[in-house]
Design a protein around this motif. Sequence first.
Motif, PDB file in Angstrom:
ATOM      1  N   MET A   1       0.836  -1.188   0.000  1.00 57.18           N
ATOM      2  CA  MET A   1       0.000   0.000   0.000  1.00 57.18           C
ATOM      3  C   MET A   1       0.875   1.243   0.000  1.00 57.18           C
ATOM      4  O   MET A   1       1.855   1.315   0.740  1.00 57.18           O
ATOM      5  CB  MET A   1      -0.921  -0.009   1.230  1.00 57.18           C
ATOM      6  N   LYS A   2       0.523   2.198  -0.835  1.00 56.81           N
ATOM      7  CA  LYS A   2       1.271   3.450  -0.903  1.00 56.81           C
ATOM      8  C   LYS A   2       0.499   4.527  -0.144  1.00 56.81           C
ATOM      9  O   LYS A   2      -0.730   4.476  -0.033  1.00 56.81           O
ATOM     10  CB  LYS A   2       1.477   3.863  -2.361  1.00 56.81           C
ATOM     11  N   TYR A   3       1.237   5.508   0.369  1.00 55.28           N
ATOM     12  CA  TYR A   3       0.611   6.576   1.148  1.00 55.28           C
ATOM     13  C   TYR A   3       1.032   7.923   0.593  1.00 55.28           C
ATOM     14  O   TYR A   3       2.220   8.197   0.435  1.00 55.28           O
ATOM     15  CB  TYR A   3       1.013   6.473   2.625  1.00 55.28           C
ATOM     16  N   LYS A   4       0.056   8.771   0.297  1.00 57.63           N
ATOM     17  CA  LYS A   4       0.318  10.137  -0.140  1.00 57.63           C
ATOM     18  C   LYS A   4       0.136  11.058   1.058  1.00 57.63           C
ATOM     19  O   LYS A   4      -0.895  11.014   1.738  1.00 57.63           O
ATOM     20  CB  LYS A   4      -0.655  10.528  -1.259  1.00 57.63           C
ATOM     21  N   GLU A   5       1.130  11.895   1.311  1.00 55.66           N
ATOM     22  CA  GLU A   5       1.091  12.777   2.467  1.00 55.66           C
ATOM     23  C   GLU A   5       1.189  14.227   2.027  1.00 55.66           C
ATOM     24  O   GLU A   5       1.986  14.571   1.148  1.00 55.66           O
ATOM     25  CB  GLU A   5       2.231  12.435   3.425  1.00 55.66           C
ATOM     26  N   PHE A   6       0.382  15.072   2.650  1.00 56.62           N
ATOM     27  CA  PHE A   6       0.335  16.491   2.311  1.00 56.62           C
ATOM     28  C   PHE A   6       0.254  17.300   3.601  1.00 56.62           C
ATOM     29  O   PHE A   6      -0.325  16.854   4.592  1.00 56.62           O
ATOM     30  CB  PHE A   6      -0.896  16.799   1.443  1.00 56.62           C
ATOM     31  N   GLY A   7       0.813  18.517   3.576  1.00 57.80           N
ATOM     32  CA  GLY A   7       0.744  19.378   4.748  1.00 57.80           C
ATOM     33  C   GLY A   7       1.849  19.112   5.740  1.00 57.80           C
ATOM     34  O   GLY A   7       2.604  18.145   5.629  1.00 57.80           O
ATOM     35  N   GLY A   8       1.944  19.988   6.727  1.00 63.49           N
ATOM     36  CA  GLY A   8       3.013  19.897   7.714  1.00 63.49           C
ATOM     37  C   GLY A   8       2.808  18.778   8.710  1.00 63.49           C
ATOM     38  O   GLY A   8       1.689  18.524   9.161  1.00 63.49           O
ATOM     39  N   GLU A   9       3.898  18.115   9.084  1.00 65.18           N
ATOM     40  CA  GLU A   9       3.828  17.013  10.044  1.00 65.18           C
ATOM     41  C   GLU A   9       3.420  17.479  11.434  1.00 65.18           C
ATOM     42  O   GLU A   9       2.970  16.667  12.249  1.00 65.18           O
ATOM     43  CB  GLU A   9       5.175  16.303  10.108  1.00 65.18           C
ATOM     44  N   GLU A  10       3.563  18.779  11.704  1.00 68.07           N
ATOM     45  CA  GLU A  10       3.200  19.287  13.021  1.00 68.07           C
ATOM     46  C   GLU A  10       1.693  19.483  13.174  1.00 68.07           C
ATOM     47  O   GLU A  10       1.189  19.702  14.286  1.00 68.07           O
ATOM     48  CB  GLU A  10       3.909  20.618  13.277  1.00 68.07           C
ATOM     49  N   ASN A  11       0.953  19.401  12.082  1.00 70.26           N
ATOM     50  CA  ASN A  11      -0.495  19.636  12.108  1.00 70.26           C
ATOM     51  C   ASN A  11      -1.263  18.363  12.469  1.00 70.26           C
ATOM     52  O   ASN A  11      -0.756  17.249  12.299  1.00 70.26           O
ATOM     53  CB  ASN A  11      -0.972  20.134  10.745  1.00 70.26           C
ATOM     54  N   PRO A  12      -2.502  18.505  12.954  1.00 64.94           N
ATOM     55  CA  PRO A  12      -3.336  17.326  13.219  1.00 64.94           C
ATOM     56  C   PRO A  12      -3.526  16.517  11.923  1.00 64.94           C
ATOM     57  O   PRO A  12      -3.623  17.090  10.837  1.00 64.94           O
ATOM     58  CB  PRO A  12      -4.669  17.925  13.695  1.00 64.94           C
ATOM     59  N   THR A  13      -3.587  15.212  12.054  1.00 62.68           N
ATOM     60  CA  THR A  13      -3.652  14.342  10.880  1.00 62.68           C
ATOM     61  C   THR A  13      -5.077  13.913  10.564  1.00 62.68           C
ATOM     62  O   THR A  13      -5.816  13.471  11.446  1.00 62.68           O
ATOM     63  CB  THR A  13      -2.791  13.081  11.103  1.00 62.68           C
ATOM     64  N   ILE A  14      -5.445  14.038   9.289  1.00 68.95           N
ATOM     65  CA  ILE A  14      -6.706  13.509   8.777  1.00 68.95           C
ATOM     66  C   ILE A  14      -6.383  12.438   7.749  1.00 68.95           C
ATOM     67  O   ILE A  14      -5.587  12.659   6.833  1.00 68.95           O
ATOM     68  CB  ILE A  14      -7.580  14.609   8.137  1.00 68.95           C
ATOM     69  N   LEU A  15      -6.989  11.282   7.911  1.00 66.06           N
ATOM     70  CA  LEU A  15      -6.805  10.166   6.991  1.00 66.06           C
ATOM     71  C   LEU A  15      -8.004  10.114   6.056  1.00 66.06           C
ATOM     72  O   LEU A  15      -9.153  10.093   6.517  1.00 66.06           O
ATOM     73  CB  LEU A  15      -6.690   8.865   7.781  1.00 66.06           C
ATOM     74  N   LEU A  16      -7.759  10.096   4.736  1.00 65.30           N
ATOM     75  CA  LEU A  16      -8.823  10.013   3.741  1.00 65.30           C
ATOM     76  C   LEU A  16      -8.737   8.677   3.015  1.00 65.30           C
ATOM     77  O   LEU A  16      -7.676   8.317   2.491  1.00 65.30           O
ATOM     78  CB  LEU A  16      -8.691  11.153   2.718  1.00 65.30           C
ATOM     79  N   LEU A  17      -9.843   7.931   2.975  1.00 68.08           N
ATOM     80  CA  LEU A  17      -9.870   6.602   2.378  1.00 68.08           C
ATOM     81  C   LEU A  17     -10.810   6.605   1.168  1.00 68.08           C
ATOM     82  O   LEU A  17     -12.030   6.774   1.317  1.00 68.08           O
ATOM     83  CB  LEU A  17     -10.327   5.572   3.408  1.00 68.08           C
TER      84      LEU A  17
END
Length: 258
Positions: A1-17
């Motif tokens: 499985m590949k993961y695309k990441e956007f935005g700063g790592e310091e921000n709260p994380t939202i996972l979109l499926l």
Amino acid sequence: MKYKEFGGEENPTILLLHGEWLSWWSFQEIVDALKAEYRIVVPVIDGHGEDGATTFPGIQETARKIIGYIDANCRGRVCAICGVSLGGQIAVEILSERPEITEYAVVESAPVVPHRAPIRAGLATTRLAYRLSRLKWLARIRAKALCVAPGAFSRYYQDRLRISYGSWRNVKRSRAGYAAPAGLGMSGAKVLVVIGAEEIEEMDPSVRLFMSTVRESRICIVPDMRHGELSLAHCTEYLALIKHFMMCPREHKTREPL
């Protein structure tokens, strides 16, 4: 499985499926709108898009892989998990496996009660259906049903050609037979269930299960919309809904139209 990441790592994380036969790009507008404020992670589900070479193993195994990613990269917890259709079913499985993994969950057009027993097709018939699914003119019809924007059809069709027969078969079987585990009732997340008004009859058993099982659930029935249409074709309205949901105080089992 590949993961695309956007935005700063310091921000709260939202996972979109994403849903079946789609990929991370189906959330492009949502990602663009949220990445300044949140860290957005979009898995490319096995068997789809760039990960078409990997056979989709089933909803349960996919959920476990994503939980492993959250443990390794998000300290075991994210701010929100949002899933549509197949992605919504995977989100439900994640909530059931790990009750405290997120504070919020948005589950759109995700059946969690098995369909009526399907007619068992022979191997030859199943393979024929798979081959037909790759025809471009049929893909256009399916893309319209999935609310794929006309400008994204080329990308959708190329990704569709990457789907193996094994993944296609496994997705069909997993979606039709999926039943929410008993562990869903232990989830500590605040859950918003979104369905289109045109799928009420199909989704009614699932809605009833959410309302009777999830301690903090809200049901949003979106007028004049089909399966998965809100997040896929009405980004502005979808974003307004989830932002309002995440800002609302915790409530218990309410039902409201958008």
